[in-house]
Write a protein that holds these residues in place. Structure first.
Motif, PDB file in Angstrom:
ATOM      1  N   ARG A 233       0.822  -1.221   0.000  1.00 29.38           N
ATOM      2  CA  ARG A 233       0.000   0.000   0.000  1.00 29.38           C
ATOM      3  C   ARG A 233       0.853   1.267   0.000  1.00 29.38           C
ATOM      4  O   ARG A 233       0.336   2.356   0.182  1.00 29.38           O
ATOM      5  N   GLY A 234       2.174   1.108  -0.173  1.00 31.02           N
ATOM      6  CA  GLY A 234       3.062   2.276  -0.111  1.00 31.02           C
ATOM      7  C   GLY A 234       3.218   2.994  -1.446  1.00 31.02           C
ATOM      8  O   GLY A 234       3.899   4.004  -1.528  1.00 31.02           O
ATOM      9  N   GLY A 235       2.634   2.456  -2.504  1.00 29.43           N
ATOM     10  CA  GLY A 235       2.690   3.149  -3.786  1.00 29.43           C
ATOM     11  C   GLY A 235       3.018   2.246  -4.961  1.00 29.43           C
ATOM     12  O   GLY A 235       2.531   2.450  -6.061  1.00 29.43           O
ATOM     13  N   THR A 242       5.991 -12.045  -1.794  1.00 29.38           N
ATOM     14  CA  THR A 242       7.237 -12.228  -2.562  1.00 29.38           C
ATOM     15  C   THR A 242       8.417 -11.640  -1.797  1.00 29.38           C
ATOM     16  O   THR A 242       9.502 -12.225  -1.705  1.00 29.38           O
ATOM     17  N   LYS A 243       8.167 -10.447  -1.242  1.00 32.78           N
ATOM     18  CA  LYS A 243       9.224  -9.782  -0.451  1.00 32.78           C
ATOM     19  C   LYS A 243       9.570 -10.575   0.802  1.00 32.78           C
ATOM     20  O   LYS A 243      10.741 -10.824   1.106  1.00 32.78           O
ATOM     21  N   TRP A 244       8.543 -10.965   1.531  1.00 35.40           N
ATOM     22  CA  TRP A 244       8.773 -11.670   2.796  1.00 35.40           C
ATOM     23  C   TRP A 244       9.512 -12.996   2.543  1.00 35.40           C
ATOM     24  O   TRP A 244      10.411 -13.355   3.294  1.00 35.40           O
ATOM     25  N   VAL A 259       9.419  -0.754   9.135  1.00 38.41           N
ATOM     26  CA  VAL A 259       8.079  -0.226   8.846  1.00 38.41           C
ATOM     27  C   VAL A 259       8.241   1.186   8.295  1.00 38.41           C
ATOM     28  O   VAL A 259       8.817   2.057   8.958  1.00 38.41           O
ATOM     29  N   ASN A 260       7.723   1.385   7.095  1.00 37.88           N
ATOM     30  CA  ASN A 260       7.813   2.692   6.452  1.00 37.88           C
ATOM     31  C   ASN A 260       6.634   3.553   6.908  1.00 37.88           C
ATOM     32  O   ASN A 260       5.528   3.456   6.376  1.00 37.88           O
ATOM     33  N   ALA A 261       6.883   4.351   7.936  1.00 40.05           N
ATOM     34  CA  ALA A 261       5.855   5.267   8.462  1.00 40.05           C
ATOM     35  C   ALA A 261       6.303   6.696   8.191  1.00 40.05           C
ATOM     36  O   ALA A 261       6.122   7.588   9.010  1.00 40.05           O
ATOM     37  N   ASP A 262       6.909   6.888   7.012  1.00 40.36           N
ATOM     38  CA  ASP A 262       7.426   8.228   6.694  1.00 40.36           C
ATOM     39  C   ASP A 262       6.330   9.130   6.132  1.00 40.36           C
ATOM     40  O   ASP A 262       6.377  10.352   6.304  1.00 40.36           O
ATOM     41  N   GLU A 263       5.389   8.552   5.461  1.00 36.36           N
ATOM     42  CA  GLU A 263       4.181   9.242   4.951  1.00 36.36           C
ATOM     43  C   GLU A 263       4.327  10.755   4.764  1.00 36.36           C
ATOM     44  O   GLU A 263       3.728  11.539   5.509  1.00 36.36           O
ATOM     45  N   SER A 264       5.095  11.143   3.771  1.00 33.94           N
ATOM     46  CA  SER A 264       5.276  12.582   3.542  1.00 33.94           C
ATOM     47  C   SER A 264       4.720  13.037   2.200  1.00 33.94           C
ATOM     48  O   SER A 264       4.948  14.168   1.788  1.00 33.94           O
ATOM     49  N   GLU A 352      11.148   6.992   0.314  1.00 26.30           N
ATOM     50  CA  GLU A 352      11.689   6.034  -0.662  1.00 26.30           C
ATOM     51  C   GLU A 352      12.516   5.034   0.138  1.00 26.30           C
ATOM     52  O   GLU A 352      13.353   5.409   0.963  1.00 26.30           O
ATOM     53  N   GLU A 353      12.263   3.741  -0.109  1.00 26.78           N
ATOM     54  CA  GLU A 353      12.742   2.727   0.828  1.00 26.78           C
ATOM     55  C   GLU A 353      14.253   2.733   1.082  1.00 26.78           C
ATOM     56  O   GLU A 353      14.690   2.559   2.230  1.00 26.78           O
ATOM     57  N   THR A 354      15.049   2.964   0.033  1.00 25.60           N
ATOM     58  CA  THR A 354      16.494   2.899   0.270  1.00 25.60           C
ATOM     59  C   THR A 354      17.016   4.183   0.928  1.00 25.60           C
ATOM     60  O   THR A 354      17.987   4.146   1.682  1.00 25.60           O
ATOM     61  N   ILE A 386      10.879  -4.190   3.897  1.00 31.54           N
ATOM     62  CA  ILE A 386      10.367  -2.870   4.253  1.00 31.54           C
ATOM     63  C   ILE A 386       8.951  -2.755   3.707  1.00 31.54           C
ATOM     64  O   ILE A 386       8.716  -3.029   2.527  1.00 31.54           O
ATOM     65  N   ASN A 387       8.046  -2.453   4.596  1.00 28.97           N
ATOM     66  CA  ASN A 387       6.635  -2.351   4.210  1.00 28.97           C
ATOM     67  C   ASN A 387       6.000  -1.093   4.744  1.00 28.97           C
ATOM     68  O   ASN A 387       6.351  -0.591   5.815  1.00 28.97           O
ATOM     69  N   ASN A 388       5.002  -0.659   4.015  1.00 28.67           N
ATOM     70  CA  ASN A 388       4.167   0.462   4.422  1.00 28.67           C
ATOM     71  C   ASN A 388       3.304   0.062   5.644  1.00 28.67           C
ATOM     72  O   ASN A 388       2.974  -1.112   5.829  1.00 28.67           O
ATOM     73  N   VAL A 389       2.930   1.045   6.443  1.00 30.01           N
ATOM     74  CA  VAL A 389       2.121   0.799   7.648  1.00 30.01           C
ATOM     75  C   VAL A 389       0.817   0.080   7.302  1.00 30.01           C
ATOM     76  O   VAL A 389       0.445  -0.920   7.943  1.00 30.01           O
ATOM     77  N   GLU A 390       0.127   0.577   6.286  1.00 28.62           N
ATOM     78  CA  GLU A 390      -1.190  -0.009   5.949  1.00 28.62           C
ATOM     79  C   GLU A 390      -1.025  -1.438   5.421  1.00 28.62           C
ATOM     80  O   GLU A 390      -1.842  -2.306   5.726  1.00 28.62           O
ATOM     81  N   THR A 391       0.032  -1.676   4.647  1.00 28.81           N
ATOM     82  CA  THR A 391       0.279  -3.041   4.154  1.00 28.81           C
ATOM     83  C   THR A 391       0.367  -3.992   5.343  1.00 28.81           C
ATOM     84  O   THR A 391      -0.274  -5.046   5.378  1.00 28.81           O
ATOM     85  N   LEU A 392       1.186  -3.583   6.324  1.00 31.31           N
ATOM     86  CA  LEU A 392       1.375  -4.448   7.491  1.00 31.31           C
ATOM     87  C   LEU A 392       0.062  -4.618   8.257  1.00 31.31           C
ATOM     88  O   LEU A 392      -0.249  -5.706   8.736  1.00 31.31           O
TER      89      LEU A 392
HETATM   90  C1  LIG Z   1       9.813   9.519  -3.557  1.00 31.11           C
HETATM   91  C2  LIG Z   1       9.185   8.343  -2.897  1.00 31.11           C
HETATM   92  C3  LIG Z   1       8.537   8.504  -1.681  1.00 31.11           C
HETATM   93  C4  LIG Z   1       7.941   7.408  -1.056  1.00 31.11           C
HETATM   94  N1  LIG Z   1       7.303   7.609   0.133  1.00 31.11           N
HETATM   95  C5  LIG Z   1       6.733   6.548   0.756  1.00 31.11           C
HETATM   96  C6  LIG Z   1       6.099   6.711   2.018  1.00 31.11           C
HETATM   97  O1  LIG Z   1       6.033   7.813   2.574  1.00 31.11           O
HETATM   98  N2  LIG Z   1       5.560   5.618   2.599  1.00 31.11           N
HETATM   99  C7  LIG Z   1       5.616   4.373   2.014  1.00 31.11           C
HETATM  100  O2  LIG Z   1       5.136   3.405   2.593  1.00 31.11           O
HETATM  101  N3  LIG Z   1       6.213   4.201   0.835  1.00 31.11           N
HETATM  102  C8  LIG Z   1       6.774   5.247   0.203  1.00 31.11           C
HETATM  103  N4  LIG Z   1       7.421   5.055  -0.986  1.00 31.11           N
HETATM  104  C9  LIG Z   1       7.484   3.673  -1.518  1.00 31.11           C
HETATM  105  C10 LIG Z   1       8.645   2.913  -0.884  1.00 31.11           C
HETATM  106  O3  LIG Z   1       9.830   3.152  -1.627  1.00 31.11           O
HETATM  107  C11 LIG Z   1       8.389   1.400  -0.869  1.00 31.11           C
HETATM  108  O4  LIG Z   1       7.977   1.003  -2.130  1.00 31.11           O
HETATM  109  C12 LIG Z   1       7.345   0.976   0.139  1.00 31.11           C
HETATM  110  O5  LIG Z   1       7.672   1.412   1.433  1.00 31.11           O
HETATM  111  C13 LIG Z   1       7.227  -0.526   0.157  1.00 31.11           C
HETATM  112  O6  LIG Z   1       6.220  -0.928   1.021  1.00 31.11           O
HETATM  113  P1  LIG Z   1       4.954  -1.730   0.484  1.00 31.11           P
HETATM  114  O7  LIG Z   1       5.469  -2.884  -0.333  1.00 31.11           O
HETATM  115  O8  LIG Z   1       4.260  -2.170   1.715  1.00 31.11           O
HETATM  116  O9  LIG Z   1       4.152  -0.789  -0.352  1.00 31.11           O
HETATM  117  C14 LIG Z   1       8.009   6.132  -1.650  1.00 31.11           C
HETATM  118  C15 LIG Z   1       8.649   5.976  -2.886  1.00 31.11           C
HETATM  119  C16 LIG Z   1       9.224   7.067  -3.503  1.00 31.11           C
HETATM  120  C17 LIG Z   1       9.901   6.869  -4.814  1.00 31.11           C
END
Ligand SMILES: Cc1cc2nc3c(=O)[nH]c(=O)nc-3n(C[C@H](O)[C@H](O)[C@H](O)COP(=O)(O)O)c2cc1C
Ligand code: SF4
Ligand code: FES
Length: 584
Positions: A233-235, A242-244, A259-264, A352-354, A386-392
Motif C-alpha cells: 500500500r506504499g505506492g 514475494t518480499k517476505w 516499517v515505512n511510516a514516513d508518509e510525507s 523512498e525505501e532505500t 520494508i513495508n508500508n504501515v497499511e500493508t502491514l
Molecule cells: C519519492 C518516494 C517517496 C515514497 N514515500 C513513501 C512513504 O512515505 N511511505 C511508504 O510506505 N512508501 C513510500 N514510498 C514507496 C517505498 O519506496 C516502498 O515502495 C514501500 O515502502 C514498500 O512498502 P509496500 O510494499 O508495503 O508498499 C516512496 C517511494 C518514492 C519513490
C-alpha cells in the motif's frame, strides 16, 4: 556556515540534551542525537555537533552533511519553539495562503525569531484533514485564523519554560474516519477503542493474529500471505509475500524488518491515523513480519512531523515489552522480536525505501541505486523487508478473518480494503476505508459529503503529488489498482484531493512542482535541475509564454534518467494537468 567555523565547548543545555548519547556509540545513533540537540536547543551548534561526533566516532563533515540534509534540523541559530505552517495544496485549498499572510504580518517573515519562538513554512505536514494546518512544537493545530498559531506558539513557549525542555505532544486531535462497508483496518478506530490501552486492544481482537502466526510457523504464514495476494500500500503495489519470502529464505543473517511510516506525500495522512489510533495493531503486524522473515530486530521509521504518533508508538512498544508480547520471549515462546522507533527529520525523500534505510543508518537520506534491492542488501547491508504501515496492518486481518474473506473484500487483482486520505474541497475530509473496487463517487460524495457550498467539482488529484488529475467524468472509476491503472491513473499513496470550480489550478500545479523541487535530494542531475526548470517553465507559462515543448523535454529527461521514483514521476502531474484539465 559561520557558526561552524569556531571550536568551543558545548553548553550545559547541549550536554543535557545529549545525556542519552553513549560514548563509543554506533553511527546509527547520529540522527537521534541530532534530534536531541535540535529538539531541546532549537539548532545544532558546532560545539554540539563536535560532541556528538566525538561520542559516535564520526567525522564532523559527515555529521554536518547529515544535519544539513533534513528540513527540521537547523544548523543556524534558531529558537527552540517552532511553528510549522503548512503551505501545500490541500491546505492552500483551505485558505492557508491568507493565514500565512496574516501570520507574516503579525510575526514577521518566516525564520524571524520572536523571543523563544519562530515560525516556518512547511510542505504537507500530513494533517490535511485539519487544513489549513500547523504543527506547533510538535502539536497538530487547525489554523482557524492567523492568531491561533500565535496563541499556540505562546502557550508552547510557556509549556517549555515550565517543563525545562521539549514538552510531549500529548493527545492528537481526533480524526474523521469512516467506511462504506466492512472496515477491518479502521474497526477499532471507528469503535473508539482506547489506543493507549493494551488490554482494550486485546479485548478487541488484538494479538489473536500473532498467536496464530506462532502456531502456523513462518511457512504457514507465508502460505496464507501468498494466497491472500496482498500487495503493498506504499505506492508500488508490489506483492507482499514475494518480499517476505525472499528475506525469509535468504542465507545471509541477520534479517531486518522496517516499517515505512514516513508518509510525507502531499495529501496523505492515512498511516498517521493507524499509528496514532491503533498503534498496537501496527506493532502486532510488525512482530508477525519479523517472526516470519527470521528477523529479531525491527524498526519503525516515523516521519519527524508525526510527534503524536511517535509518542503513542513508544508507549505501545514499552507496554508490549512489559507484557511479553515483544522482547526475548514473544508470548512465552523462544521467538525474539524487538521493535525500535526511529524519527525522520523532515525529508519527503526518506519515504523512498532505500533513502529511508540510509537515514536509519545515520547517513543522508539519499536513495541508493537498485538493484540490489533491500530484500538482498537492505538495512546495515542485510536482507530487509520494508513495508508500508497499511500493508502491514492488513496482515493481522488476513490471519484472523481468513484468506477467503480478505480476498472477497476487494477485486480479484486488488484483494482487501483500501484506505484513502480525502482532503481539499470536500465536506468531510478524513480517512476512509473502502472495499477495493468501490467507485470514486462513493468516496467523494457519500463518505466525504461531496463538494460543499453548492459548487461544482472541477478535478480530483488521485494518488499523491505526482498523480494524475481526474475529472467529474471519472467519478465512476473503480478504486482498485487495476481500475485506476486502466485509466492511466494510480492508487499511489491513497491521497485523494478534491478541487472545486473555484480552485486556482495553476497555483495547484505550480505548488506541486515546487514541492518536488524542494524535496529532490539533489543527488542526480536530471531530477535536481529538472524539478527546478519545471518550476521556472511553469512561471513563464503563467506569464503567457508557450513552454510546452520545453516542459516535455525536461519531463522526458527526468523520467528516463533519474535514479528514483521522485525524479521519474515528478513531471507526470504537470503533464496530466495539461492534457486532462486542458490548461495551456
Ligand atoms: C519519492 C518516494 C517517496 C515514497 N514515500 C513513501 C512513504 O512515505 N511511505 C511508504 O510506505 N512508501 C513510500 N514510498 C514507496 C517505498 O519506496 C516502498 O515502495 C514501500 O515502502 C514498500 O512498502 P509496500 O510494499 O508495503 O508498499 C516512496 C517511494 C518514492 C519513490
Ligand atoms: S531522482 Fe531526485 S530524489 Fe531521487 S535520487 Fe535523484 S535527485 Fe534524489
Ligand atoms: S497538512 Fe497541509 S497539505 Fe497536508
Amino acid at each position: 556556515m559561520d557558526a561552524y567555523r569556531g571550536g568551543g565547548t558545548p553548553s550545559a543545555e547541549e550536554l543535557a540534551a545529549l545525556a542519552n548519547v553513549p560514548e563509543a556509540g554506533a553511527p546509527d545513533g547520529l540522527l537521534p542525537a541530532l534530534h536531541a540537540l535540535n529538539d531541546r536547543v532549537g539548532w545544532i551548534s558546532r560545539p554540539g555537533l563536535d560532541e556528538v561526533t566525538r561520542r559516535l566516532g564520526l567525522a564532523p563533515a559527515v555529521a554536518f552533511g547529515v544535519a544539513s540534509f533534513y528540513a527540521m534540523l537547523s544548523t543556524t541559530p534558531r529558537p527552540p519553539t517552532v511553528a510549522y505552517m503548512c503551505d501545500d495544496v490541500p491546505c492552500r485549498l483551505g485558505g492557508a495562503v491568507d493565514r500565512i499572510s496574516g501570520l507574516e504580518a503579525e510575526l514577521g517573515p518566516p525564520r524571524t525569531p520572536r523571543g523563544d519562538a519562530v515560525w516556518e513554512r512547511s510542505p504537507c505536514l500530513g494533517l490535511c484533514d485539519l487544513a489549513p494546518a500547523a504543527l506547533v512544537d510538535g502539536r497538530a493545530v487547525r489554523v482557524s485564523d492567523g492568531r491561533s498559531v500565535t496563541a499556540a506558539l505562546a502557550e508552547a513557549v510557556a509549556r517549555r519554560r515550565r517543563l525545562g525542555g521539549p514538552p510531549p505532544a500529548g493527545a492528537p486531535p481526533r480524526p474523521h474516519v469512516g467506511a462504506s462497508g466492512a472496515a477491518p483496518l479502521l474497526r477499532r478506530v471507528l469503535d473508539g477503542v482506547d489506543p493507549l490501552d493494551i488490554d482494550a486492544y486485546a479485548a478487541h481482537g488484538g494479538w489473536v493474529a500473532l498467536r496464530r502466526a506462532l502456531r502456523l510457523g513462518p511457512e504457514g504464514v507465508l502460505a496464507e500471505l501468498t494466497a491472500s495476494r496482498l500487495t503493498g500500500r506504499g505506492g508500488a503495489a508490489f506483492p507482499t509475500a514475494t518480499k517476505w519470502e525472499a528475506v525469509a529464505r535468504h542465507p545471509v543473517r541477520p534479517h531486518y524488518v522496517v516499517v515505512n511510516a514516513d508518509e510525507s506525500e502531499s495529501g496523505t495522512f492515512k498511516d498517521r491515523v493507524l499509528l496514532e489510533w491503533d498503534p498496537y495493531a501496527v506493532l502486532e503486524a510488525t512482530a508477525i513480519a519479523a517472526y516470519t522473515c527470521g528477523a529479531e530486530r525491527a524498526f519503525v521509521y516515523v516521519r519527524g512531523e508525526y510527534r503524536h504518533a511517535a509518542e503513542r508508538l513508544a508507549h505501545a512498544i514499552a507496554e508490549a515489552e512489559h507484557r511479553g508480547l515483544l522482547g526475548d520471549h514473544v508470548l512465552g515462546s523462544d521467538v525474539r522480536v524487538s521493535v525500535e522507533l526511529r524519527r525522520g527529520a523532515g525529508a519527503y525523500i526518506c519515504g523512498e525505501e532505500t533513502a529511508l534505510l540510509n537515514s536509519i543508518e545515520g547517513k543522508r537520506g539519499e536513495p541508493r541505486s537498485k538493484p540490489p534491492f533491500p530484500v538482498q542488501v537492505g538495512l546495515f547491508g542485510r536482507p530487509t523487508v520494508i513495508n508500508n504501515v497499511e500493508t502491514l496492518a492488513c496482515v493481522p486481518v488476513i490471519l484472523t478473518e481468513g484468506v477467503d474473506r480478505f480476498r472477497a473484500l476487494g477485486t480479484a487483482e486488488s484483494p482487501g480494503t483500501k484506505l484513502f486520505s480525502l482532503s481539499g474541497h470536500v465536506a468531510r475530509p478524513g480517512v476512509y476505508e473502502v472495499a477495493s473496487g468501490t467507485p470514486l463517487r462513493a468516496l467523494v460524495e457519500e463518505l466525504g459529503g461531496g463538494v460543499p457550498r453548492g459548487r461544482a467539482l472541477r478535478a480530483i488529484q488521485c494518488g499523491g503529488a505526482a498523480a494524475t488529475f481526474l475529472t467529474p467524468r471519472d467519478l465512476d472509476l473503480p478504486l482498485s489498482f487495476e481500475g485506476l491503472r486502466a485509466r492511466g491513473a494510480t492508487v499511489g499513496s491513497g491521497a485523494v484531493v478534491v478541487l472545486d470550480e473555484t480552485a486556482d489550478l495553476r497555483d495547484v500545479i505550480l505548488r506541486g512542482a515546487q514541492f518536488f523541487a524542494h524535496e529532490s535530494c539533489g543527488q542526480c542531475v536530471p531530477c535536481r535541475i529538472g524539478t527546478q526548470r519545471q518550476v521556472e517553465l511553469l512561471e513563464r507559462e503563467a506569464r503567457g509564454e508557450d513552454v510546452t515543448g520545453l516542459l516535455a523535454e525536461v519531463a522526458l529527461a527526468m523520467k528516463d534518467a533519474s535514479i528514483c521514483g521522485l525524479g521519474q514521476t515528478a513531471a507526470s502531474m504537470v503533464q496530466s494537468a495539461f492534457t486532462e484539465l486542458g490548461l495551456r
